[in-house]
Design a protein around this motif. Structure first.
Motif, mmCIF file in Angstrom:
data_model
loop_
_atom_site.group_PDB
_atom_site.id
_atom_site.type_symbol
_atom_site.label_atom_id
_atom_site.label_comp_id
_atom_site.label_asym_id
_atom_site.label_seq_id
_atom_site.Cartn_x
_atom_site.Cartn_y
_atom_site.Cartn_z
ATOM 1 N N MET A 108 0.946 -1.209 -0.057
ATOM 2 C CA MET A 108 0.081 0.110 -0.071
ATOM 3 C C MET A 108 0.834 1.356 0.079
ATOM 4 O O MET A 108 1.852 1.379 0.918
ATOM 5 N N THR A 109 0.529 2.040 -0.812
ATOM 6 C CA THR A 109 1.377 3.354 -1.200
ATOM 7 C C THR A 109 0.630 4.282 -0.840
ATOM 8 O O THR A 109 -0.852 4.450 -1.683
ATOM 9 N N ILE A 110 0.698 5.329 0.226
ATOM 10 C CA ILE A 110 -0.358 6.240 0.142
ATOM 11 C C ILE A 110 0.400 7.637 0.126
ATOM 12 O O ILE A 110 1.454 8.056 0.686
ATOM 13 N N LEU A 111 -0.041 8.716 -0.921
ATOM 14 C CA LEU A 111 0.454 9.876 -1.003
ATOM 15 C C LEU A 111 -0.166 11.106 -0.185
ATOM 16 O O LEU A 111 -1.518 10.993 -0.338
ATOM 17 N N VAL A 112 0.478 11.630 0.547
ATOM 18 C CA VAL A 112 -0.146 12.777 1.224
ATOM 19 C C VAL A 112 0.362 14.003 1.107
ATOM 20 O O VAL A 112 1.734 14.335 1.001
ATOM 21 N N THR A 113 -0.427 15.140 0.438
ATOM 22 C CA THR A 113 0.095 16.201 0.173
ATOM 23 C C THR A 113 0.117 17.191 1.483
ATOM 24 O O THR A 113 -0.890 17.114 2.208
ATOM 25 N N GLY A 114 0.810 18.285 1.511
ATOM 26 C CA GLY A 114 0.691 19.091 2.580
ATOM 27 C C GLY A 114 1.311 18.545 3.781
ATOM 28 O O GLY A 114 0.984 18.964 4.743
ATOM 29 N N GLY A 115 2.051 17.395 3.798
ATOM 30 C CA GLY A 115 2.615 16.723 5.072
ATOM 31 C C GLY A 115 3.419 17.593 5.706
ATOM 32 O O GLY A 115 4.048 17.020 6.841
ATOM 33 N N ALA A 116 4.069 18.722 5.386
ATOM 34 C CA ALA A 116 5.207 19.330 6.146
ATOM 35 C C ALA A 116 4.215 20.634 7.061
ATOM 36 O O ALA A 116 5.180 21.317 7.521
ATOM 37 N N GLY A 117 3.084 20.422 6.793
ATOM 38 C CA GLY A 117 2.345 21.385 7.647
ATOM 39 C C GLY A 117 1.632 20.903 8.909
ATOM 40 O O GLY A 117 2.324 19.755 9.283
ATOM 41 N N PHE A 118 0.672 21.547 9.516
ATOM 42 C CA PHE A 118 0.141 21.238 10.868
ATOM 43 C C PHE A 118 -0.361 19.899 10.763
ATOM 44 O O PHE A 118 0.026 18.854 11.353
ATOM 45 N N ILE A 119 -1.539 19.697 10.046
ATOM 46 C CA ILE A 119 -2.475 18.304 10.203
ATOM 47 C C ILE A 119 -1.845 17.419 9.337
ATOM 48 O O ILE A 119 -1.750 16.295 9.751
ATOM 49 N N GLY A 120 -1.197 17.769 8.286
ATOM 50 C CA GLY A 120 -0.606 16.568 7.251
ATOM 51 C C GLY A 120 0.406 15.898 7.913
ATOM 52 O O GLY A 120 0.603 14.963 7.988
ATOM 53 N N SER A 121 1.260 16.841 8.781
ATOM 54 C CA SER A 121 2.464 15.966 9.513
ATOM 55 C C SER A 121 1.927 15.339 10.512
ATOM 56 O O SER A 121 2.257 13.852 10.787
ATOM 57 N N ASN A 122 1.015 15.692 11.054
ATOM 58 C CA ASN A 122 0.447 14.867 12.439
ATOM 59 C C ASN A 122 -0.180 13.675 11.850
ATOM 60 O O ASN A 122 -0.178 12.346 12.317
ATOM 61 N N PHE A 123 -0.978 13.770 10.496
ATOM 62 C CA PHE A 123 -1.257 12.496 9.952
ATOM 63 C C PHE A 123 -0.212 11.598 9.291
ATOM 64 O O PHE A 123 -0.327 10.500 9.697
ATOM 65 N N VAL A 124 0.892 12.254 8.923
ATOM 66 C CA VAL A 124 2.081 11.272 8.683
ATOM 67 C C VAL A 124 2.755 10.458 9.667
ATOM 68 O O VAL A 124 2.672 9.363 9.703
ATOM 69 N N PHE A 125 2.696 11.022 10.951
ATOM 70 C CA PHE A 125 3.080 10.293 11.997
ATOM 71 C C PHE A 125 2.324 9.130 12.502
ATOM 72 O O PHE A 125 2.696 8.281 12.883
ATOM 73 N N LEU A 126 0.968 9.707 12.347
ATOM 74 C CA LEU A 126 -0.146 8.594 12.721
ATOM 75 C C LEU A 126 0.043 7.274 11.831
ATOM 76 O O LEU A 126 0.011 6.141 12.421
ATOM 77 N N LEU A 127 0.298 7.692 10.425
ATOM 78 C CA LEU A 127 0.321 6.445 9.425
ATOM 79 C C LEU A 127 1.595 5.758 9.745
ATOM 80 O O LEU A 127 1.472 4.535 9.613
#
Ligand code: NAD
Ligand code: TDX
Length: 339
Positions: A1-20
Motif C-alpha cells: 500500500m502506497t499512500i501519497l499525502v500532500t501538505g505533509g510538512a504543515g500542521f495536520i498533514g504532519s500529524n497524519f504522517v506520524f499517525l500513518l
C-alpha cells in the motif's frame, strides 16, 4: 500500500504522517509539499528516519511535477491536505488560495485519473457551511447543510469540494471528503489563534483578540481529526462527505483566558483589536454520520488536549523560533501593526 499525502510538512498533514507511520508501519508514505511559509521541514525529522517515508518538494499546481511523482510512486491512495489555510491571509491576497486550493486539487485529481487510484480523499473544512448565529445553540452543520461561504479561503475550499464531487460523478473517481472543525495541537503555525496566543503570552506580548472575542469555534484535537480521516479511508463510502467535530464549542475569549491561566500570565495581556472582515460568528459540527457509519469518535477531551498542546509549545521553542524567523515579523506587523 502506497499512500501519497500532500501538505505533509504543515500542521495536520504532519500529524497524519506520524499517525500513518505508527498505525501502518508496512505502508509506504509519500509526502508531497511545496514548503510554503506554513511548512517546516524539521517537523518531519522523525519521519525521515523511517525507511517507508519519502519526501518530494513539489507544488500541487505543477501538473508535470505531480505527474512525474505519480509515474514513479504509483500511489494507491491520495490524501490532500495541501492548501493555503489562513482566513486572514485570504482576505489580504485571495489569488494564491484559488490557485492552490482549487487548481491544485484539480491537478491532483487529474493525475489520479491518469494513473488510477483506489481513493482520493479531500481534506475539507466546516467553514464551507458559512456560520451559525450565536443565539441559536440548537443549530449545527450537517453534511447536507447548504454551502454558504464567507471568506475567499472558505470559498476556495468549497470549490475544491464541489470539484471533487464532480470528478466522482463525471469520471467515477473514487472520492471521499471530510469536513472538520477547528484543529489544535502540536506543529500548528503561530498565525492561528491558539499557537499565536501561546507564543505571544510566553513573550509577555499583547494578545490580539478580534472584536469582542465572542465568536465561537468547535475545537478538535488534531490526532482525532487524523483518526477520523483514517476511518473514512477504511470505512467511508465513495462520493460521501463526513463531518468531523468534537462538540466542543468555545468563544475565543474563553480560549485565550484558558491559555493565560495555564501559563500563569495576566489577563491584562488581552487586547481587543479591530474585527476580521466578514468574521464568521459560530461553527458547530454535527458529527453523528461519522460516528454511526465509521465508528469514529474524538478521544481527547479539550481540557487534556489544550494542556498537551501548551506543554508541547513550551518544549519546542526552537521549532517556534524557526517558524517565526523569516517573514513572520513582517506578516505580524502588516496584520496587527495598526489594528
Ligand atoms: P497548514 O497551512 O499548516 O499546512 C498546509 C501545508 O500545505 C503546508 O505544509 C504547505 O507548505 C503546503 N502547501 C501549501 N500550498 C501548497 C502547494 N501549492 N503545493 C504543495 N504544498 C502546498 O494547514 P493545516 O492547518 O495543516 O490544514 C491542512 C488542511 O486541512 C487544509 O486543506 C485545510 O483547509 C484543512 N483544514 C484545516 C483545519 C484547521 O483547523 N487547521 C480545519 C479543517 C480543515
Ligand atoms: O489573532 C487572532 N485573534 C483572533 O481573535 C487570530 C489569528 C484569530 N482570532 C479569532 C478569529 C476566529 O474567530 O480566533 C478564531 C480562530 O481563528 P483562526 O485560528 O484564524 O481559525 P479560523 O478562522 O476559525 O479557521 C480555522 O479553522 C477552520 C483554520 O485556520 C482553517 O484552516 C480551518 O479550515
Amino acid at each position: 500500500m502506497t499512500i501519497l499525502v500532500t501538505g505533509g510538512a504543515g500542521f495536520i498533514g504532519s500529524n497524519f504522517v506520524f499517525l500513518l507511520l505508527e498505525e501502518h508501519p508496512d505502508w509506504r508514505v509519500v509526502c508531497v509539499d511545496a514548503l510554503t511559509y506554513a511548512a517546516n521541514i524539521h517537523t518531519l525529522n522523525e519521519a525521515f528516519r523511517s525507511p517507508n517515508f519519502v519526501f518530494y518538494k513539489e507544488d500541487i499546481r505543477n501538473r508535470e511535477g505531480v505527474c512525474s511523482i505519480f509515474e514513479k510512486e504509483r500511489p494507491d491512495v491520495v490524501v490532500n491536505f495541501a492548501a493555503e489555510s489562513h482566513v486572514d491571509r485570504s482576505i489580504e491576497n485571495p489569488a494564491v488560495f484559488l490557485e492552490t486550493n482549487i487548481i491544485g486539487t484539480a491537478v491532483l485529481m487529474d493525475a489520479c485519473r491518469k494513473y488510477g487510484i483506489k481513493r482520493f480523499h479531500q481534506v475539507g473544512t466546516d467553514e464551507v457551511y458559512g456560520d451559525l448565529p450565536l443565539d441559536r445553540p440548537d443549530l449545527f452543520f450537517y453534511e447536507d447543510t447548504p454551502i454558504h461561504t464567507s471568506s475567499p479561503y472558505s470559498t476556495s475550499k468549497a470549490s475544491a469540494d464541489l470539484l471533487a464531487l464532480a470528478y466522482y460523478r463525471t469520471y467515477g473517481l473514487p472520492v471521499t471528503i471530510s469536513r472538520c472543525s477547528n484543529n489544535y495541537g502540536p506543529y500548528q503555525f503561530p498565525e492561528k489563534l491558539i499557537p499565536l496566543m501561546i507564543n505571544n503570552a510566553l513573550q509577555d506580548k499583547a494578545l490580539p483578540v478580534y472584536g469582542k472575542g465572542l465568536n465561537v469555534r468547535d475545537w478538535l484535537y488534531v490526532k482525532d481529526h487524523c483518526l477520523g480521516i483514517l476511518a473514512v479511508l477504511d470505512k467511508g463510502g465513495v462520493g460521501e462527505v463526513y463531518n468531523l467535530g468534537g462538540h466542543n464549542e468555545k468563544a475565543n475569549i474563553e480560549i485565550v483566558k484558558i491559555i493565560l491561566k495555564e501559563l500563569g500570565k495576566p489577563e491584562s495581556l488581552i487586547t481587543f483589536v479591530t474585527d476580521r472582515k466578514g468574521h464568521d460568528q459560530r461553527y458547530a459540527i454535527d458529527p453523528s454520520k461519522a460516528m454511526k457509519e465509521l465508528g469514529w469518535a474524538p478521544t481527547t477531551a479539550f481540557a487534556d488536549g489544550i494542556k498537551l498542546t501548551i506543554q508541547w509549545y513550551k518544549d519546542h521553542l526552537d521549532w517556534m523560533r524557526e517558524c517565526t524567523s523569516g517573514d513572520y515579523a513582517k506578516y505580524y506587523e502588516e496584520m496587527y501593526g495598526n489594528r
